[in-house]
Design an enzyme around this catalytic site. Structure first.
Site, PDB file in Angstrom:
ATOM      1  NE  ARG A 151      27.929  -4.370  21.216  1.00  0.00           N
ATOM      2  CZ  ARG A 151      28.185  -3.511  20.225  1.00  0.00           C
ATOM      3  NH1 ARG A 151      29.435  -3.248  19.865  1.00  0.00           N
ATOM      4  NH2 ARG A 151      27.206  -2.877  19.641  1.00  0.00           N
TER       5      ARG A 151
ATOM      6  CB  SER B 134      21.879  -6.993  22.829  1.00  0.00           C
ATOM      7  OG  SER B 134      21.417  -5.855  22.161  1.00  0.00           O
TER       8      SER B 134
ATOM      9  CD  GLU C  39      26.077  -7.079  23.953  1.00  0.00           C
ATOM     10  OE1 GLU C  39      25.596  -7.198  22.813  1.00  0.00           O
ATOM     11  OE2 GLU C  39      25.985  -6.049  24.625  1.00  0.00           O
TER      12      GLU C  39
END
Ligand SMILES: Cc1cc2nc3c(=O)[nH]c(=O)nc-3n(C[C@H](O)[C@H](O)[C@H](O)COP(=O)(O)OP(=O)(O)OC[C@H]3O[C@@H](n4cnc5c(N)ncnc54)[C@H](O)[C@@H]3O)c2cc1C
Length: 349
Positions: A173, A250, A341
């Site tokens: 990520r 998320s 995130e």
């Protein structure tokens, strides 16, 4: 076309950037330009720099949390389109995709054309141009595996650049683009295998659902359908009628640690001999279950512990308060710090 780029939803207040985010949250913009051509996007960004005006690039709005006060600058809404083949040999095809293309429409097309490499990334909201930003990944695939070049406008150098995958610095990520204002991604080159079979299935849950062993291949269409089904069951495919999907997916990344705080925790191996722990497991075992909230407007999704969702009347302030409560609970219980995130704009956890 899928409901991925929401335009001026009726329920968003006038002038609110919530009209352009999947959370449906965010205050007003100082000014907004819709760019349908790459040149228009570059000129807008360049002119804003010359005028000392801050710029926020926004595409699908599915990975941003914008503060209730909004963004006091110019928002550039990327709506560029176009996919073209730039190379082909016996084994691979390379497609150059405009940043504003809807990601899942692109994935659907690759599956229909017998091109393998992104099929497990089906159903992820947002734009093709945003996928390198956080090296979008799911069900065992990451775009960093298929991206061979990113074409961007370098705002610092005031120049067009082509970056190789190595220069993009892809990680979990992460990439050089995330949390950086330096680049405006204009086009992305994906190198895909000419095959009607998927890449080897790496993700255990997906293999189980497909009824195959990890490492097996399945027809592309079957991989896509199965991923979409799994994702829908978790509220991870956008559905305007399902508030469990009014999220950024998320909210926290899965923490990567040197040592497990408790030996029985679920975990996967990560780079450098470290281990990755599922954030959803930590959150649940710190006492926060699906549907939990500290106010009416924002709650954990009823389908997935990692998704914080706007129930309709929420505000960014409420969202961040819930995130803080969860983060403190996990820290107190396990001594592990969760990190958000999405990109936070004009706000912080
Ligand atoms: C229901 C749901 C499920 C999700 N599932 C996943 C998942 O499985 N895996 C995953 O990795 N992500 C997932 N996400 C997160 C999100 O969909 C991806 O990160 C997506 O790539 C964001 O694309 P976007 O166009 O919406 O970006 P935006 O939200 O518009 O922008 C995100 C960030 O990227 C920047 N940016 C966007 N486009 C450009 C560009 N062309 N040039 C420079 N900067 C740019 C923005 O400034 C911002 O900082 C999910 C989100 C939702 C809502």
């Amino acid at each position: 076309m899928s409901e991925v780029f929401p335009e001026q939803r009726v329920e968003a207040s006038p002038g609110s950037l919530g009209a352009y985010t999947t959370l449906r949250l965010g205050g007003p913009a100082g000014a907004l330009t819709v760019a349908t051509e790459p040149g228009e996007a570059v000129t807008t960004v360049r002119n804003a720099a010359a005028a000392g005006e801050p710029v926020l690039i926004l595409a699908g709005g599915s990975n941003v949390v914008i503060g209730d006060a909004g963004f006091a600058g110019r928002v550039v809404l990327l709506r560029t389109r176009g996919i073209r083949e730039i190379a082909r040999d016996a084994t691979f095809v390379t497609l150059r995709v405009a940043a504003g293309e809807v990601w899942d429409d692109f994935v659907a097309r690759t599956v229909a054309e017998g091109l393998s490499g992104v099929e497990c990334l089906s159903g992820i909201p947002g734009s093709a141009g945003a996928t390198p930003i956080q090296n979008v990944g799911a069900y065992g695939q990451e775009v960093g595996h298929t991206i061979v070049a990113v074409h961007a406008y370098d705002r610092e150098a005031d120049a067009m650049v082509t970056m190789t995958a190595a220069e993009c610095g892809f990680g979990y990520r992460a990439s050089v683009f995330k949390y950086s204002d330096r680049w405006l991604v204009l086009e992305v080159d994906f190198r895909l295998a000419r095959s009607t079979e998927s890449e080897p299935i790496r993700y255990a849950e997906l293999a189980r659902q497909l009824g195959v062993e990890a490492g097996d291949r399945v027809p592309l269409e079957r991989a896509r359908e199965t991923v979409l089904k799994l994702r829908a069951g978790k509220g991870m495919v956008l559905d305007p009628d399902d508030r469990d999907t009014w999220s950024v997916g998320s909210f926290f990344t899965n923490p990567v640690v040197g040592e497990l705080p408790e030996p029985d925790m679920p975990h996967w191996p990560a780079a450098g001999g470290r281990v990755k722990i599922p954030a959803a497991w930590l959150i649940e075992h710190a006492g926060f279950s699906k549907g939990f909230g500290v106010s009416e407007g924002v709650r954990i999704s009823s389908k997935h512990t990692l998704a914080l969702t706007n129930r309709g009347s929420g505000t960014t302030t409420e969202l961040l308060e819930l995130a803080r409560v969860i983060r403190a609970g996990v820290r107190d219980r396990f001594g592990i710090e969760l990190h958000p995130e999405p990109v936070l704009v004009g706000c912080q956890v």
